[in-house]
Scaffold this active site. Structure first.
Site, short mmCIF file in Angstrom:
data_model
loop_
_atom_site.label_atom_id
_atom_site.label_comp_id
_atom_site.label_asym_id
_atom_site.label_seq_id
_atom_site.Cartn_x
_atom_site.Cartn_y
_atom_site.Cartn_z
N SER A 136 -8.85 32.83 2.11
CA SER A 136 -8.74 32.11 0.73
C SER A 136 -7.31 31.42 0.95
CB SER A 136 -8.55 33.03 -0.46
OG SER A 136 -8.71 32.22 -1.66
N GLU A 154 -16.32 16.95 -7.58
CA GLU A 154 -16.05 15.39 -7.67
C GLU A 154 -16.30 14.69 -6.57
OE1 GLU A 154 -11.89 14.84 -9.07
OE2 GLU A 154 -12.37 15.86 -11.00
N HIS A 178 -13.49 28.70 -0.23
CA HIS A 178 -14.30 29.07 -1.41
C HIS A 178 -15.33 27.79 -1.37
CE1 HIS A 178 -12.35 32.39 -2.84
NE2 HIS A 178 -11.22 31.63 -2.60
#
Length: 287
Positions: A136, A154, A178
């Site tokens: 991460s 987006e 992720h």
């Protein structure tokens, strides 16, 4: 900031960005492979939990790596920049045969570690053959340019991604994590538009890109790694786009790699699981 150069007699250690959310209970294949690369029963793994605000994070990875047979695990509880001057931490890194950077907040990680002798030592240890893994936030910070923020779900747009300096283990890629779970393709495409030299690396949860000393990565885990190659881009509107304006990006190449697939970061060629880069001469046909 450039990666430290390996000596003539030493291969660089693996660089292992993980997309977060990795399996910590069942097969644990990503952690298992990392322990093996670190030396198995002879491993001395150093865990850096700085990105996390949870006290138990370091202990959790100590449990995981010890349970997978690592000979020794040491947690470095670095919570402020002055901790990076602790000589005991420098001694631990000198002993390390594997270094693991946990998830959390990548800006916390960069604000505390960035520009310190400890980061320089991590780069040098990697150059001398020590594998460095990060999950991460710990994955994002590995590259020279780090994705520091931006909304998912987006389209590529001016202002869709915020960048900050990473610790510079590699200057060939820019990493997002992720990836599919948080729909971050738009912000990775935006990041790639800033400098087409960089290969965008979008890593799903429970998935890792094991980047070897030959700059060939292998995908391990249950998800995919998405690679964005903007080097042949014929047009980008980024340079004159207004804040929030959607971008035009023409000539991009995108590869999506599942487990066992490989990608040659130098040649910018992807290979399916049954092929090996050294044996292949033709890239995968684009569709």
């Amino acid at each position: 900031m450039c990666p430290a150069s390996p000596s003539d007699k030493t291969n660089r250690g693996f660089i292992i960005p993980i997309g977060g959310g990795e399996d910590r209970v069942k097969e644990m294949q990503i952690h298992r492979r990392f322990v093996e690369l670190s030396g198995g029963p002879d491993a001395f793994i150093v865990v850096i939990p700085t990105a996390s605000m949870l006290d138990a994070t370091g202990e959790e990875y100590d449990r995981i790596f010890s349970g997978l047979g690592a000979g020794h695990v040491a947690v470095m509880p670095i919570s402020r920049r002055t901790d990076c001057d602790n000589p005991e931490f420098a001694r631990l890194l000198d002993k390390a045969t594997g270094i693991f950077i946990t998830g959390g907040n990548q800006l916390r990680l960069s604000a505390i570690l960035g520009g310190t002798p400890l980061v320089t030592q991590i780069r040098r240890r990697n150059a001398s053959g020590v594998p460095v893994a990060g999950t991460s936030a710990g994955a994002s910070i590995m590259s020279e340019h780090m994705v520091a923020g931006g909304q998912g779900n987006e389209a590529p747009a001016e202002g869709a991604v915020a960048l900050a300096p990473g610790i510079g283990l590699t200057n060939a890629v820019i990493i997002d994590q992720h990836f599919t779970q948080r729909n971050r393709l738009g912000r990775l495409l935006t990041a790639s538009s800033f400098n087409p030299f960089l290969i965008g690396l979008g890593i799903d949860e429970d998935t890792a890109a094991f980047i070897g000393p030959d700059d060939v990565l292998e995908v391990i885990g249950s998800g995919t790694v998405t690679l964005v190659d903007a080097s042949q881009m014929t047009h980008s509107s980024m340079w004159d786009a207004k804040p929030g304006e959607a971008l035009t990006l023409l000539g991009l190449r995108l590869d999506v790699l599942g487990e066992g697939c490989r990608y040659d970061l130098k040649a910018r060629i992807a290979y399916p699981p049954d092929d090996h880069p050294a044996l292949c001469t033709l890239p995968i046909a684009e569709t």
